[in-house]
Write an enzyme that holds these catalytic residues in place. Sequence first.
Site, PDB file in Angstrom:
ATOM      1  N   ALA A   1     -13.649   1.383  -1.956  1.00  0.00           N
ATOM      2  CA  ALA A   1     -13.886   0.217  -2.465  1.00  0.00           C
ATOM      3  C   ALA A   1     -12.667  -0.392  -3.210  1.00  0.00           C
ATOM      4  O   ALA A   1     -12.371   0.006  -4.161  1.00  0.00           O
ATOM      5  CB  ALA A   1     -15.026   0.485  -3.168  1.00  0.00           C
TER       6      ALA A   1
ATOM      7  N   GLY B   1      22.759 -12.152   4.783  1.00  0.00           N
ATOM      8  CA  GLY B   1      22.885 -11.524   6.174  1.00  0.00           C
ATOM      9  C   GLY B   1      22.781 -10.180   6.432  1.00  0.00           C
ATOM     10  O   GLY B   1      21.841  -9.543   5.661  1.00  0.00           O
ATOM     11  N   GLY B   2      23.609  -9.314   7.006  1.00  0.00           N
ATOM     12  CA  GLY B   2      23.525  -8.101   7.112  1.00  0.00           C
ATOM     13  C   GLY B   2      23.550  -7.195   5.792  1.00  0.00           C
ATOM     14  O   GLY B   2      22.757  -6.272   5.678  1.00  0.00           O
TER      15      GLY B   2
ATOM     16  N   ARG C   1      30.578 -15.690  -0.873  1.00  0.00           N
ATOM     17  CA  ARG C   1      30.726 -15.472   0.465  1.00  0.00           C
ATOM     18  C   ARG C   1      31.421 -16.659   1.231  1.00  0.00           C
ATOM     19  O   ARG C   1      30.783 -17.786   1.303  1.00  0.00           O
ATOM     20  CB  ARG C   1      29.271 -14.952   1.011  1.00  0.00           C
ATOM     21  CG  ARG C   1      29.664 -14.779   2.568  1.00  0.00           C
ATOM     22  CD  ARG C   1      29.899 -13.316   2.993  1.00  0.00           C
ATOM     23  NE  ARG C   1      29.881 -12.821   4.302  1.00  0.00           N
ATOM     24  CZ  ARG C   1      30.232 -11.616   4.840  1.00  0.00           C
ATOM     25  NH1 ARG C   1      30.586 -10.827   4.108  1.00  0.00           N
ATOM     26  NH2 ARG C   1      30.220 -11.578   6.091  1.00  0.00           N
TER      27      ARG C   1
ATOM     28  N   TRP D   1      -5.169   4.130  -5.994  1.00  0.00           N
ATOM     29  CA  TRP D   1      -4.235   2.980  -6.445  1.00  0.00           C
ATOM     30  C   TRP D   1      -4.284   2.552  -7.816  1.00  0.00           C
ATOM     31  O   TRP D   1      -4.065   1.521  -7.996  1.00  0.00           O
ATOM     32  CB  TRP D   1      -4.593   1.670  -5.306  1.00  0.00           C
ATOM     33  CG  TRP D   1      -4.519   2.340  -4.061  1.00  0.00           C
ATOM     34  CD1 TRP D   1      -5.591   2.214  -3.005  1.00  0.00           C
ATOM     35  CD2 TRP D   1      -3.263   2.522  -3.440  1.00  0.00           C
ATOM     36  NE1 TRP D   1      -5.071   2.552  -1.991  1.00  0.00           N
ATOM     37  CE2 TRP D   1      -3.723   2.991  -1.897  1.00  0.00           C
ATOM     38  CE3 TRP D   1      -1.941   2.469  -3.696  1.00  0.00           C
ATOM     39  CZ2 TRP D   1      -2.837   3.367  -0.990  1.00  0.00           C
ATOM     40  CZ3 TRP D   1      -1.079   3.099  -2.877  1.00  0.00           C
ATOM     41  CH2 TRP D   1      -1.235   3.487  -1.409  1.00  0.00           C
TER      42      TRP D   1
ATOM     43  N   GLU E   1      -4.405  -6.546  -7.584  1.00  0.00           N
ATOM     44  CA  GLU E   1      -5.308  -7.157  -8.278  1.00  0.00           C
ATOM     45  C   GLU E   1      -6.212  -8.527  -7.604  1.00  0.00           C
ATOM     46  O   GLU E   1      -6.056  -9.757  -8.392  1.00  0.00           O
ATOM     47  CB  GLU E   1      -4.493  -7.916  -9.747  1.00  0.00           C
ATOM     48  CG  GLU E   1      -3.905  -6.661 -10.263  1.00  0.00           C
ATOM     49  CD  GLU E   1      -3.136  -6.795 -11.771  1.00  0.00           C
ATOM     50  OE1 GLU E   1      -3.077  -8.092 -11.941  1.00  0.00           O
ATOM     51  OE2 GLU E   1      -2.477  -5.988 -11.953  1.00  0.00           O
TER      52      GLU E   1
ATOM     53  N   GLN F   1      17.956 -13.291   3.965  1.00  0.00           N
ATOM     54  CA  GLN F   1      18.637 -14.132   5.099  1.00  0.00           C
ATOM     55  C   GLN F   1      19.967 -14.749   4.691  1.00  0.00           C
ATOM     56  O   GLN F   1      21.057 -14.539   5.286  1.00  0.00           O
ATOM     57  CB  GLN F   1      17.674 -15.333   5.460  1.00  0.00           C
ATOM     58  CG  GLN F   1      18.218 -15.837   6.829  1.00  0.00           C
ATOM     59  CD  GLN F   1      17.912 -14.939   7.982  1.00  0.00           C
ATOM     60  OE1 GLN F   1      17.355 -14.019   7.977  1.00  0.00           O
ATOM     61  NE2 GLN F   1      18.610 -15.180   8.989  1.00  0.00           N
TER      62      GLN F   1
ATOM     63  N   THR G   1      -2.557   1.535 -11.004  1.00  0.00           N
ATOM     64  CA  THR G   1      -1.520   1.087 -11.336  1.00  0.00           C
ATOM     65  C   THR G   1      -0.955   1.787 -13.013  1.00  0.00           C
ATOM     66  O   THR G   1      -2.206   2.004 -13.695  1.00  0.00           O
ATOM     67  CB  THR G   1      -1.082  -0.317 -11.663  1.00  0.00           C
ATOM     68  OG1 THR G   1      -1.361  -0.570 -10.369  1.00  0.00           O
ATOM     69  CG2 THR G   1       0.214  -0.229 -12.092  1.00  0.00           C
TER      70      THR G   1
ATOM     71  N   SER H   1     -11.448  -4.406  -2.068  1.00  0.00           N
ATOM     72  CA  SER H   1     -11.814  -5.749  -2.327  1.00  0.00           C
ATOM     73  C   SER H   1     -13.317  -5.737  -2.854  1.00  0.00           C
ATOM     74  O   SER H   1     -13.785  -6.655  -3.464  1.00  0.00           O
ATOM     75  CB  SER H   1     -11.650  -6.368  -0.920  1.00  0.00           C
ATOM     76  OG  SER H   1     -10.395  -6.764  -0.799  1.00  0.00           O
TER      77      SER H   1
HETATM   78  N1  CAA Z   1     -15.900 -13.774 -14.457  1.00  0.00           N
HETATM   79  C1  CAA Z   1     -16.884 -13.561 -14.864  1.00  0.00           C
HETATM   80  N2  CAA Z   1     -17.944 -13.339 -14.107  1.00  0.00           N
HETATM   81  C2  CAA Z   1     -17.756 -13.097 -13.047  1.00  0.00           C
HETATM   82  C3  CAA Z   1     -16.535 -13.358 -12.344  1.00  0.00           C
HETATM   83  C4  CAA Z   1     -15.281 -13.615 -13.296  1.00  0.00           C
HETATM   84  N3  CAA Z   1     -14.338 -13.930 -12.686  1.00  0.00           N
HETATM   85  N4  CAA Z   1     -16.470 -12.971 -10.979  1.00  0.00           N
HETATM   86  C5  CAA Z   1     -17.595 -12.630 -10.724  1.00  0.00           C
HETATM   87  N5  CAA Z   1     -18.513 -12.743 -11.833  1.00  0.00           N
HETATM   88  C6  CAA Z   1     -19.796 -12.473 -11.637  1.00  0.00           C
HETATM   89  C7  CAA Z   1     -20.720 -13.692 -11.103  1.00  0.00           C
HETATM   90  O1  CAA Z   1     -20.941 -14.814 -11.879  1.00  0.00           O
HETATM   91  C8  CAA Z   1     -22.123 -12.928 -10.832  1.00  0.00           C
HETATM   92  O2  CAA Z   1     -22.743 -12.970 -11.854  1.00  0.00           O
HETATM   93  P1  CAA Z   1     -24.493 -13.261 -11.594  1.00  0.00           P
HETATM   94  O3  CAA Z   1     -24.970 -12.417 -10.597  1.00  0.00           O
HETATM   95  O4  CAA Z   1     -24.991 -13.001 -12.939  1.00  0.00           O
HETATM   96  O5  CAA Z   1     -24.371 -14.590 -11.020  1.00  0.00           O
HETATM   97  C9  CAA Z   1     -21.361 -11.602 -10.592  1.00  0.00           C
HETATM   98  O6  CAA Z   1     -20.167 -11.451 -11.713  1.00  0.00           O
HETATM   99  C10 CAA Z   1     -21.403 -10.998  -9.212  1.00  0.00           C
HETATM  100  O7  CAA Z   1     -20.122 -11.728  -8.558  1.00  0.00           O
HETATM  101  P2  CAA Z   1     -20.284 -12.003  -6.921  1.00  0.00           P
HETATM  102  O8  CAA Z   1     -21.529 -12.360  -6.530  1.00  0.00           O
HETATM  103  O9  CAA Z   1     -19.242 -13.190  -6.700  1.00  0.00           O
HETATM  104  O10 CAA Z   1     -19.867 -10.505  -6.434  1.00  0.00           O
HETATM  105  P3  CAA Z   1     -19.383 -10.148  -5.178  1.00  0.00           P
HETATM  106  O11 CAA Z   1     -19.671  -8.723  -5.294  1.00  0.00           O
HETATM  107  O12 CAA Z   1     -19.642 -11.039  -4.018  1.00  0.00           O
HETATM  108  O13 CAA Z   1     -17.779  -9.965  -5.435  1.00  0.00           O
HETATM  109  C11 CAA Z   1     -15.453 -10.742  -5.542  1.00  0.00           C
HETATM  110  C12 CAA Z   1     -17.082 -11.013  -5.736  1.00  0.00           C
HETATM  111  C13 CAA Z   1     -14.619 -11.921  -5.872  1.00  0.00           C
HETATM  112  C14 CAA Z   1     -15.107 -10.398  -3.817  1.00  0.00           C
HETATM  113  C15 CAA Z   1     -14.968  -9.419  -6.276  1.00  0.00           C
HETATM  114  O14 CAA Z   1     -15.643  -8.243  -5.822  1.00  0.00           O
HETATM  115  C16 CAA Z   1     -13.480  -9.168  -6.273  1.00  0.00           C
HETATM  116  O15 CAA Z   1     -12.683  -9.942  -7.103  1.00  0.00           O
HETATM  117  N6  CAA Z   1     -12.868  -8.319  -5.563  1.00  0.00           N
HETATM  118  C17 CAA Z   1     -11.642  -7.737  -5.718  1.00  0.00           C
HETATM  119  C18 CAA Z   1     -11.369  -6.777  -6.663  1.00  0.00           C
HETATM  120  C19 CAA Z   1     -10.058  -6.884  -7.184  1.00  0.00           C
HETATM  121  O16 CAA Z   1      -9.372  -7.704  -7.395  1.00  0.00           O
HETATM  122  N7  CAA Z   1      -9.594  -5.381  -7.253  1.00  0.00           N
HETATM  123  C20 CAA Z   1      -7.991  -5.202  -7.548  1.00  0.00           C
HETATM  124  C21 CAA Z   1      -8.265  -4.169  -8.905  1.00  0.00           C
HETATM  125  S1  CAA Z   1      -6.512  -4.177  -9.693  1.00  0.00           S
HETATM  126  C22 CAA Z   1      -6.187  -2.492  -9.429  1.00  0.00           C
HETATM  127  O17 CAA Z   1      -7.208  -1.514  -9.313  1.00  0.00           O
HETATM  128  C23 CAA Z   1      -4.882  -2.007  -9.377  1.00  0.00           C
HETATM  129  C24 CAA Z   1      -4.437  -1.751 -10.714  1.00  0.00           C
HETATM  130  O18 CAA Z   1      -4.366  -0.510 -11.106  1.00  0.00           O
HETATM  131  C25 CAA Z   1      -4.247  -2.867 -11.528  1.00  0.00           C
END
Ligand code: CAA
Length: 377
Positions: A126, A336-337, A265, A153, A360, A333, A155, A128
């Site tokens: 899980a 170069g090499g 260069r 993953w 993110e 680029q 950070t 995205s």
């Molecule tokens: N701010 C506030 N509320 C938000 C929001 C935001 N930015 N984004 C969504 N919401 C709310 C929505 O309004 C919605 O609320 P309601 O149901 O009350 O209307 C609720 O959250 C659900 O939103 P969606 O229906 O849009 O949710 P979704 O399941 O379709 O997903 C998505 C939306 C944009 C795809 C989201 O899942 C997403 O951003 N995915 C990417 C996740 C990501 O960036 N992961 C990286 C993590 S970083 C990491 O893990 C590495 C690290 O160490 C740093």
Amino acid sequence: MFKFTEEQLMIRDMVREFTANEIEPRDRDMDENGFDFDLIPKLTEAGLMAIHLPEEYGGGGGNTVISEIVINEIAKGSASVALFLDAHWLAADMILYHGTEEQKAKYLPLVADGKVFAFGLTESNAGSDAAAIKSVAEKQADGSYILNGGKAWITNSGIADYYLIMAKTDPEAGNKGISVFVVPKDAEGLTVGKFEKKMGMRGTGTCELSFDNIRIPADDRVGPEGRGFMIAMQALDGARVSIGSIASGLMQHAMEKAVKYAKERTTFGKPICKYQAVGFKFADMAAKIHATDLMIWDTCQMKDEGQRISVEAAELKLLSSRWACEVTDDCIQIHGGNGYSREFDVERFYRDAKLLEIGEGTSEILRMVISGSVIGR
Ligand code: CAA
């Protein structure tokens, strides 16, 4: 028109000097050997670990503009160290914005004191689709929770003292069934895996986490039960601005190296910077950096005014991460090499840049967020 204040300019100059002395010289070694733990006391002493936290918690009292100045300047010396700080704040800010007074009083002074925080949302199946996480925190009769599952993953894992973990408290409720918990690194049942062998950003720690019946006191749930998805999404909005700041700093760093090289260069009797084919590449780079910077400071100002920045942060990250890939590619680029050799720095910048299109929020997810605002969801 955005303009830095005197105080912001002073902070920028201080961080610029700190980066030149303490960060840039470490970047190549960290690419080979991983995160340099000596940086933590240095960043703490310089007041950079918590520069944007309120002074009452030991922070510097800065705002979003100031925190992005810090990330941007540090990225001019090391994208990895800037990403370390970005992930640290991404996690700590969940307590700042959603913690109780007791949680803020307990944890925020630790941020200022050099304890490292990490944000744990992504799982191996899980990324995205963040609402599809499988980690579960089951509520007990005494109000505490038992956490099982794992993360991938993450950070700052292997470096962090505290993890902000998103887990399902109601597995049937989709994105409304997720909550946030503070898990200390020495929690019984927490296992931190080996450092991942990554293409770039090798100066940051990235591991898997596994949770085996970790007991979490009720007091360590951050925000209301079931609100964890929204809290995480809001935190990611802020962190996506930081990715823009990293992209800008990294582009600047790469361009400076390429300009120096192109002046030294010579081919066919003159420095290669005198050829239009090279000069025009610098023109495109300068334009991309300028446009990125305008978007950063505009989005920061919106955030400091309390406006929602989901779309603007997504736009900034989408464009700046692509441009960082293009700019670092052009810098290779021009070399170069030599650009293809580890003896020079630009190949490292190219590897670092690619992460910006993935971490993110991938560019594809960002396009979903932006297009949703244009055409409706
Ligand atoms: N701010 C506030 N509320 C938000 C929001 C935001 N930015 N984004 C969504 N919401 C709310 C929505 O309004 C919605 O609320 P309601 O149901 O009350 O209307 C609720 O959250 C659900 O939103 P969606 O229906 O849009 O949710 P979704 O399941 O379709 O997903 C998505 C939306 C944009 C795809 C989201 O899942 C997403 O951003 N995915 C990417 C996740 C990501 O960036 N992961 C990286 C993590 S970083 C990491 O893990 C590495 C690290 O160490 C740093």
